[in-house]
Structures are given as structure tokens and as C-alpha cells.
Design a protein around this motif. Structure first.
Motif, short mmCIF file in Angstrom:
data_model
loop_
_atom_site.label_atom_id
_atom_site.label_comp_id
_atom_site.label_asym_id
_atom_site.label_seq_id
_atom_site.Cartn_x
_atom_site.Cartn_y
_atom_site.Cartn_z
N PRO A 1 -7.17 -4.49 5.11
CA PRO A 1 -8.04 -5.61 5.49
C PRO A 1 -7.34 -6.97 5.50
CG PRO A 1 -9.21 -4.13 4.02
CD PRO A 1 -7.78 -3.65 4.05
N TRP A 2 -6.33 -7.14 4.67
CA TRP A 2 -5.59 -8.41 4.69
C TRP A 2 -4.83 -8.56 6.01
CZ3 TRP A 2 -5.32 -12.86 2.10
CH2 TRP A 2 -4.22 -13.69 2.34
N ILE A 3 -4.23 -7.48 6.48
CA ILE A 3 -3.51 -7.52 7.75
C ILE A 3 -4.48 -7.78 8.89
CG2 ILE A 3 -2.10 -6.15 9.34
CD1 ILE A 3 -1.06 -4.64 6.84
N VAL A 4 -5.64 -7.15 8.84
CA VAL A 4 -6.66 -7.36 9.87
C VAL A 4 -7.09 -8.83 9.89
CG1 VAL A 4 -9.06 -6.84 10.48
CG2 VAL A 4 -7.48 -4.99 9.90
N THR B 1 1.26 -4.28 12.31
CA THR B 1 1.37 -4.08 10.86
C THR B 1 1.51 -5.42 10.15
OG1 THR B 1 3.79 -4.01 10.90
CG2 THR B 1 2.62 -1.93 11.30
N GLY B 2 1.81 -5.34 8.86
CA GLY B 2 2.05 -6.54 8.08
C GLY B 2 3.33 -7.27 8.44
N TRP B 3 4.05 -6.78 9.43
CA TRP B 3 5.24 -7.50 9.93
C TRP B 3 4.87 -8.93 10.31
CZ3 TRP B 3 10.10 -4.96 10.73
CH2 TRP B 3 11.08 -5.73 11.36
N ILE B 4 3.65 -9.11 10.84
CA ILE B 4 3.23 -10.46 11.25
C ILE B 4 3.05 -11.39 10.07
CG2 ILE B 4 2.04 -9.50 13.26
CD1 ILE B 4 -0.60 -10.31 11.78
N CYS B 5 3.02 -10.84 8.85
CA CYS B 5 2.85 -11.64 7.64
C CYS B 5 4.18 -12.06 7.03
CB CYS B 5 2.05 -10.86 6.60
SG CYS B 5 0.44 -10.26 7.17
N LEU C 1 -5.44 -2.60 21.11
CA LEU C 1 -4.84 -3.02 19.84
C LEU C 1 -5.38 -2.15 18.71
CD1 LEU C 1 -4.45 -6.71 18.69
CD2 LEU C 1 -5.10 -4.93 17.09
N MET C 2 -4.45 -1.64 17.90
CA MET C 2 -4.82 -0.89 16.70
C MET C 2 -4.04 -1.43 15.51
SD MET C 2 -5.28 3.02 18.14
CE MET C 2 -3.98 3.06 19.38
N VAL C 3 -4.51 -1.10 14.31
CA VAL C 3 -3.93 -1.68 13.10
C VAL C 3 -3.43 -0.58 12.17
CG1 VAL C 3 -5.37 -3.75 13.27
CG2 VAL C 3 -6.20 -1.79 11.96
N GLU C 4 -2.44 -0.95 11.37
CA GLU C 4 -1.81 0.04 10.49
C GLU C 4 -1.07 -0.65 9.36
OE1 GLU C 4 1.61 1.98 12.37
OE2 GLU C 4 1.44 0.56 14.03
N THR C 5 -0.85 0.10 8.29
CA THR C 5 -0.06 -0.42 7.18
C THR C 5 1.41 -0.02 7.29
OG1 THR C 5 -0.64 1.51 5.84
CG2 THR C 5 -1.96 -0.52 5.53
N ASP C 6 1.69 1.18 7.84
CA ASP C 6 3.02 1.78 7.77
C ASP C 6 3.47 1.90 6.32
OD1 ASP C 6 5.11 3.09 9.03
OD2 ASP C 6 6.32 1.29 9.28
N CYS C 7 2.51 2.05 5.43
CA CYS C 7 2.81 2.15 4.00
C CYS C 7 3.62 3.41 3.71
CB CYS C 7 1.51 2.15 3.20
SG CYS C 7 0.44 3.56 3.53
N ARG D 1 -8.10 -6.88 -4.13
CA ARG D 1 -9.12 -5.86 -3.86
C ARG D 1 -9.97 -6.34 -2.68
NH1 ARG D 1 -11.23 -3.54 -9.72
NH2 ARG D 1 -9.20 -3.56 -10.75
N PHE D 2 -9.47 -6.10 -1.50
CA PHE D 2 -10.14 -6.55 -0.29
C PHE D 2 -11.16 -5.51 0.17
CE2 PHE D 2 -5.59 -7.94 0.11
CZ PHE D 2 -5.80 -9.25 -0.28
N GLN D 3 -12.09 -5.96 1.01
CA GLN D 3 -13.02 -5.03 1.65
C GLN D 3 -13.27 -5.48 3.07
OE1 GLN D 3 -17.26 -4.53 0.43
NE2 GLN D 3 -16.66 -2.39 0.12
N SER D 4 -13.01 -4.61 4.01
CA SER D 4 -13.21 -4.93 5.42
C SER D 4 -14.69 -5.03 5.74
CB SER D 4 -12.57 -3.86 6.29
OG SER D 4 -12.88 -4.05 7.66
#
Length: 292
Positions: free
Chosen positions: A248-251, A195-199, A219-225, A15-18
Motif C-alpha cells: 500500500p505504501w508503493i501504491v 515497484t518501490g524503485w520509484i521510492c 499498470l500493475m503494482v508489485e513489491t518484488d519482495c 502497518r498500512f491498509q489499502s
């Protein structure tokens, strides 16, 4: 203000929060896995401070569904296009129907469109034809492009370079390619979505040292969920469905490799997305139901 229900399936450790409001520029919320609990998914995103969601329209059906979601929820917007996997379906009539969707106030980009020479579900010739047609739509509508590319960097750059003076802007979403491809896109003044590809320790490590080379205003961020669930999450997730609340975890990961604070990355990426997609400044800082 919407009252959040504590019905999240996420464990406490997820349960993350940016520290600043986030824009998820690529969420496939029309996917069947979200049919059962979409309102709760959006509430969890809001609780994580992911306040704006751009729902990807990859074909006519899903683009229409994405537009419908933009009508239902404040802070939710849509893209409309034909994915290269479905390029074989392109017809002039389909193009007219996609162009009609681009007139909807909730649609903020043309796409997902581009080239995918990795799987070739449609032939390269069919993909180039559909992509060229959608470049025309982007030029005529003035909307930015939401781009997909796999193993097609040189050809994608050639086509985009030809059209660059006619299109307003473009973001290569879910960037996964190499340094030369990245620099080629940046040289065209394009934006990059991460995306979370970097993870992913199996295939995303080559991206990590490249992240610092992406200017924060590109640079922009996304889940691609529901795809690309980060593999390094601190807890297992039942069902392994990705969702915007995990952005927020990806960020945090991107900020680490960029060498900036999580708050700085969050603030910069959202400002870039706001400007790129021309999101209305009056959008509330929540993705809440318009019609409970």
C-alpha cells in the motif's frame, strides 16, 4: 474467516491498509528469507488488504515451490519460467518440465523470463535462446508473459514485436528504464509493473514523471519482495526484508505521481491484474491458508 495473530515485526507506522484490495503481481515468497515466517507474512498481507499474491517462479525449483504455495493458500498464484540470469541452464528437457507446470491451474503466467544485458550472468546469446523458447511456450499455452528486462530494451522489443501476434499478453515487471523504452512497450500493447524503485531517491526519480503516461488499464503494482524495500518508508525496518504488507505504501507513491487517488489506483491496478492473469472471480478476498 482467518483470525489474524498480532505477531507482526512491523512497527505501527508501517502497518498500512489499502483502501481497496490489492494484487501483488511479483512476490518472491520462495526466497529463503521467508522460510521461517511465511504464514505470518501472508497474514500481514491480508491485514494490509493485499488479498492476492502472485509468486514468481524464476527457475524450475522455485517455480515448483511457487506452485506448491498456490496449492496451500487461497489467493496465491504462481508463475513458471527461467530467469535470464539462469538462461545458460536451458535445455529441451527443462523446457518440457516448465511446460508441464504451465498446465497447473495455479500457474497464471510464463516467466520470469526475458533479457538482462546489465549483469550477463548468462551470455546474451544464451538469454535470447531461452527467451525465444519461452515465447514459444507462451504462444502454445495461451498464458501471458511475466517479463524481465535490464539494459536490453531495443532487443527485447524486437523479439516481442516478432511474437506479439502469437502471445496473449505480457507485463514488463519492475520497470526501471527510460521514456523511449516505456513508450516502445506501450506501443506493443504491453503492461507495466511498478515497484518501490520509484521510492529510491538515488535511481528512481527519472520514473516519477513517466508514471502519468502509463494508462491505468496497463499498470500493475508489485513489491518484488524481499528485494526493493522502499527507501522512503516512514520508519526503519529491522533486517530490511521487503514484504507484501508494504505494497500500500508503493501504491500511495504511484497514485501521487499519476495524479489520482490512492483508492482509484488500487482499484484500477487490481482490476487490470484480475483481467491480465485471468484470476478466478470466485477468489476470496483474502490470501488465507487452505489447509490450516
Amino acid at each position: 474467516m482467518t483470525t489474524l495473530r498480532d505477531n507482526t515485526p512491523l512497527p505501527d507506522t508501517l502497518r498500512f491498509q489499502s483502501p481497496a484490495p490489492l494484487v501483488d503481481i511479483g512476490a518472491n515468497l520462495t526466497h529463503e528469507s521467508f522460510q521461517r515466517d511465511l504464514p505470518e507474512v501472508i497474514e500481514r498481507a491480508q491485514a494490509a488488504n493485499v488479498t492476492t499474491l502472485i509468486v514468481t517462479g524464476t527457475d524450475l525449483l522455485h517455480a515448483r515451490q511457487a506452485v506448491h504455495l498456490s496449492e496451500q493458500y487461497t489467493g496465491v498464484f504462481a508463475t513458471a519460467g527461467i530467469h535470464p540470469h539462469d538462461a545458460s541452464q536451458w535445455t529441451d528437457d527443462l523446457g518440457r518440465q516448465i511446460a508441464e507446470l504451465h498446465q497447473h491451474p495455479g500457474v497464471v503466467a510464463v516467466g520470469e523470463c526475458g533479457l538482462d544485458f546489465n549483469r550477463n550472468f548468462s551470455t546474451p546469446q544464451q538469454q535470447e535462446h531461452a527467451f525465444e523458447a519461452q515465447l514459444t511456450l507462451a504462444a502454445s499455452s495461451g498464458l501471458p508473459l511475466f517479463l524481465h528486462e535490464r539494459d536490453a530494451g531495443p532487443r527485447m522489443r524486437d523479439m516481442l514485436q516478432h511474437w506479439r501476434g502469437d502471445i496473449s499478453d505480457g507485463v514488463v515487471h519492475c520497470f526501471t528504464a527510460d521514456k523511449d523504452t516505456l513508450y516502445g512497450y506501450l506501443d506493443l500493447d504491453l503492461h507495466i509493473g511498478l515497484t518501490g524503485w520509484i521510492c529510491d531517491e538515488r535511481r528512481g526519480q527519472h520514473l516519477q514523471p513517466l508514471i502519468k503516461d502509463i494508462p491505468l488499464d496497463r499498470l500493475m503494482v508489485e513489491t518484488d519482495c524481499p528485494y526493493l524495500l522502499p527507501r522512503n518508508l516512514p520508519a526503519k525496518l529491522k533486517g530490511r526484508r521487503h514484504e507484501p504488507a508494504l505494497l500500500p505504501w508503493i501504491v500511495r507513491e504511484i497514485a501521487h505521481w499519476h495524479g489520482v487517488s490512492e483508492a482509484s489506483l488500487a482499484t484500477a491496478s487490481s482490476a487490470t491484474a484480475q483481467r491480465f492473469f485471468r484470476l478466478p472471480s470466485r477468489v476470496k478476498q483474502s490470501a488465507a491458508a487452505k489447509h490450516p
